[in-house]
Design a protein around this motif. Structure first.
Motif, PDB file in Angstrom:
ATOM      1  N   LEU A  18       2.025   6.204  -7.361  1.00  0.00           N
ATOM      2  CA  LEU A  18       0.924   6.914  -8.019  1.00  0.00           C
ATOM      3  C   LEU A  18       1.027   8.420  -7.815  1.00  0.00           C
ATOM      4  O   LEU A  18       0.657   9.199  -8.707  1.00  0.00           O
ATOM      5  N   ALA A  19       1.536   8.844  -6.663  1.00  0.00           N
ATOM      6  CA  ALA A  19       1.720  10.289  -6.447  1.00  0.00           C
ATOM      7  C   ALA A  19       2.696  10.824  -7.491  1.00  0.00           C
ATOM      8  O   ALA A  19       2.476  11.878  -8.103  1.00  0.00           O
ATOM      9  N   GLY A  20       3.749  10.063  -7.740  1.00  0.00           N
ATOM     10  CA  GLY A  20       4.740  10.488  -8.729  1.00  0.00           C
ATOM     11  C   GLY A  20       4.159  10.491 -10.136  1.00  0.00           C
ATOM     12  O   GLY A  20       4.369  11.425 -10.910  1.00  0.00           O
ATOM     13  N   VAL A  21       3.407   9.448 -10.477  1.00  0.00           N
ATOM     14  CA  VAL A  21       2.817   9.366 -11.824  1.00  0.00           C
ATOM     15  C   VAL A  21       1.812  10.504 -12.003  1.00  0.00           C
ATOM     16  O   VAL A  21       1.817  11.226 -13.020  1.00  0.00           O
ATOM     17  N   ASN A  22       0.955  10.684 -11.012  1.00  0.00           N
ATOM     18  CA  ASN A  22      -0.063  11.741 -11.086  1.00  0.00           C
ATOM     19  C   ASN A  22       0.543  13.106 -11.335  1.00  0.00           C
ATOM     20  O   ASN A  22       0.018  13.895 -12.118  1.00  0.00           O
ATOM     21  N   ALA A  23       1.654  13.351 -10.688  1.00  0.00           N
ATOM     22  CA  ALA A  23       2.292  14.667 -10.791  1.00  0.00           C
ATOM     23  C   ALA A  23       2.767  14.948 -12.220  1.00  0.00           C
ATOM     24  O   ALA A  23       2.898  16.104 -12.616  1.00  0.00           O
ATOM     25  N   GLY A  24       2.997  13.884 -13.001  1.00  0.00           N
ATOM     26  CA  GLY A  24       3.531  14.103 -14.341  1.00  0.00           C
ATOM     27  C   GLY A  24       2.519  13.929 -15.468  1.00  0.00           C
ATOM     28  O   GLY A  24       2.849  14.139 -16.642  1.00  0.00           O
ATOM     29  N   LEU A  25       1.289  13.575 -15.148  1.00  0.00           N
ATOM     30  CA  LEU A  25       0.321  13.246 -16.205  1.00  0.00           C
ATOM     31  C   LEU A  25       0.043  14.421 -17.146  1.00  0.00           C
ATOM     32  O   LEU A  25      -0.092  14.223 -18.362  1.00  0.00           O
ATOM     33  N   ALA A  26      -0.041  15.625 -16.579  1.00  0.00           N
ATOM     34  CA  ALA A  26      -0.394  16.787 -17.411  1.00  0.00           C
ATOM     35  C   ALA A  26       0.647  17.013 -18.507  1.00  0.00           C
ATOM     36  O   ALA A  26       0.314  17.474 -19.601  1.00  0.00           O
ATOM     37  N   GLY A  27       1.883  16.620 -18.245  1.00  0.00           N
ATOM     38  CA  GLY A  27       2.950  16.843 -19.224  1.00  0.00           C
ATOM     39  C   GLY A  27       3.006  15.808 -20.333  1.00  0.00           C
ATOM     40  O   GLY A  27       3.812  15.929 -21.261  1.00  0.00           O
ATOM     41  N   THR A  59       0.841  -1.206   0.000  1.00  0.00           N
ATOM     42  CA  THR A  59       0.000   0.000   0.000  1.00  0.00           C
ATOM     43  C   THR A  59       0.878   1.259   0.000  1.00  0.00           C
ATOM     44  O   THR A  59       0.561   2.239  -0.674  1.00  0.00           O
ATOM     45  N   ALA A  60       1.977   1.201   0.743  1.00  0.00           N
ATOM     46  CA  ALA A  60       2.846   2.392   0.822  1.00  0.00           C
ATOM     47  C   ALA A  60       3.531   2.667  -0.517  1.00  0.00           C
ATOM     48  O   ALA A  60       3.560   3.809  -0.997  1.00  0.00           O
ATOM     49  N   SER A  61       4.050   1.615  -1.162  1.00  0.00           N
ATOM     50  CA  SER A  61       4.770   1.864  -2.425  1.00  0.00           C
ATOM     51  C   SER A  61       3.805   2.271  -3.541  1.00  0.00           C
ATOM     52  O   SER A  61       4.142   3.077  -4.403  1.00  0.00           O
ATOM     53  N   VAL A  62       2.574   1.721  -3.495  1.00  0.00           N
ATOM     54  CA  VAL A  62       1.584   2.103  -4.518  1.00  0.00           C
ATOM     55  C   VAL A  62       1.241   3.583  -4.367  1.00  0.00           C
ATOM     56  O   VAL A  62       1.151   4.328  -5.351  1.00  0.00           O
ATOM     57  N   ARG A  63       1.068   4.016  -3.107  1.00  0.00           N
ATOM     58  CA  ARG A  63       0.743   5.437  -2.859  1.00  0.00           C
ATOM     59  C   ARG A  63       1.851   6.335  -3.410  1.00  0.00           C
ATOM     60  O   ARG A  63       1.597   7.318  -4.117  1.00  0.00           O
ATOM     61  N   GLU A  64       3.085   5.966  -3.129  1.00  0.00           N
ATOM     62  CA  GLU A  64       4.220   6.797  -3.553  1.00  0.00           C
ATOM     63  C   GLU A  64       4.357   6.807  -5.079  1.00  0.00           C
ATOM     64  O   GLU A  64       4.545   7.852  -5.706  1.00  0.00           O
TER      65      GLU A  64
END
Ligand code: PEP
Length: 253
Positions: free
Chosen positions: A23-32, A16-21
């Motif tokens: 996805l936070a990273g992926v989410n931050a880059g989606l707009a680009g 759960t911890a690694s998935v959260r981390e």
């Protein structure tokens, strides 16, 4: 113009911890990377967490496998309806690890493709040859057999509901990527074989490459005319690497 798709296959990795981390990273880059469709395929147990963290974003998610049965006494299996219940768009079918480690044959893969499609999921159909098959010069025969098994059950038009991933088995998790020329040759073969049956389906079909794709080899692979994205294993577990591949796909349009 086919919109590229980059899908992460997390295999049996995560917490759960690694998935959260991640996805936070992926989410931050989606707009680009907006011109590239992005999807992740976590282990089943993390799908609800992925749904919670990706809902409302541009990213999709999916399963790594599904049952060929609809429901009932099939211990340990997961049905297409369950994947849909948790918002899945995609499901991988026929990954080489399923074929070689769990004995999934062409008929079972075709049945899984059919069940997924009938439920409204988009199957990502994996095809690919082993090293010894490549060395014997039977790459095209193997890919043709794997494709034809699905076409025989579903008809060629059904392929339009899914995506194909060419994954040379010798390149998966080995660090040995097919050269862009080797990959393009097989992608063109796949498209040509489908075009012989239905040009429209062939032209619209996304064919992903999978096998040790990384940000630094993705640019040249994505530049090839018949490579429409990637199915990513190891690099999908590191947000920066996964996004780097999505960036290559985004820039390839
Ligand atoms: C895969 O398993 O689908 C895959 C492509 O893995 P990797 O990127 O690690 O080679």
């Amino acid at each position: 113009m086919r919109q590229p798709l980059v899908a992460g296959n997390w295999k049996m990795n995560g917490s759960t911890a690694s998935v959260r981390e991640l996805l936070a990273g992926v989410n931050a880059g989606l707009a680009g990377v907006a011109k590239c469709e992005v999807a992740v395929c976590p282990p089943y147990l993390y799908i609800p967490q992925v749904q919670a963290e990706l809902s409302g974003t541009a990213a999709a998610w999916g399963g790594q496998n599904l049952s060929n049965q609809l429901s009932g006494a099939f211990t340990g299996e997961i049905a297409a309806s369950m994947l849909l219940d948790f918002g899945c768009t995609y499901v991988i079918v026929g990954h080489s690890e399923r074929r070689t480690l769990y004995g999934e044959d062409d008929a079972l893969v075709a049945a899984k493709f059919a069940v997924a499609r009938a439920a409204g999921l988009k199957p990502i159909l994996c095809v690919g040859e082993t090293l010894s098959e490549r060395e014997q010069g039977v790459t095209e025969a193997v890919i043709a057999r794997q494709l034809d098994a699905v076409i025989a059950v579903e008809g060629v038009a059904a392929l339009a509901a899914g995506v194909i991933a060419y994954e040379p088995v010798w390149a998966i998790g080995t660090g040995k990527t097919a050269t862009p020329e080797q990959a393009q040759e097989v992608h063109a073969f796949i498209r040509g074989r489908i075009a012989a049956l239905d040009v429209g389906v062939a032209e619209g079909l996304r064919i992903l490459y999978g096998g040790s794709m990384k940000p630094d080899n993705a640019v040249q692979l994505m530049a090839k005319p018949d490579i429409d994205g990637g199915l990513i294993g190891g690099a999908a577990l590191v947000a920066k690497d996964f996004l780097g591949i999505c960036q290559a796909a985004h820039a390839s349009l």
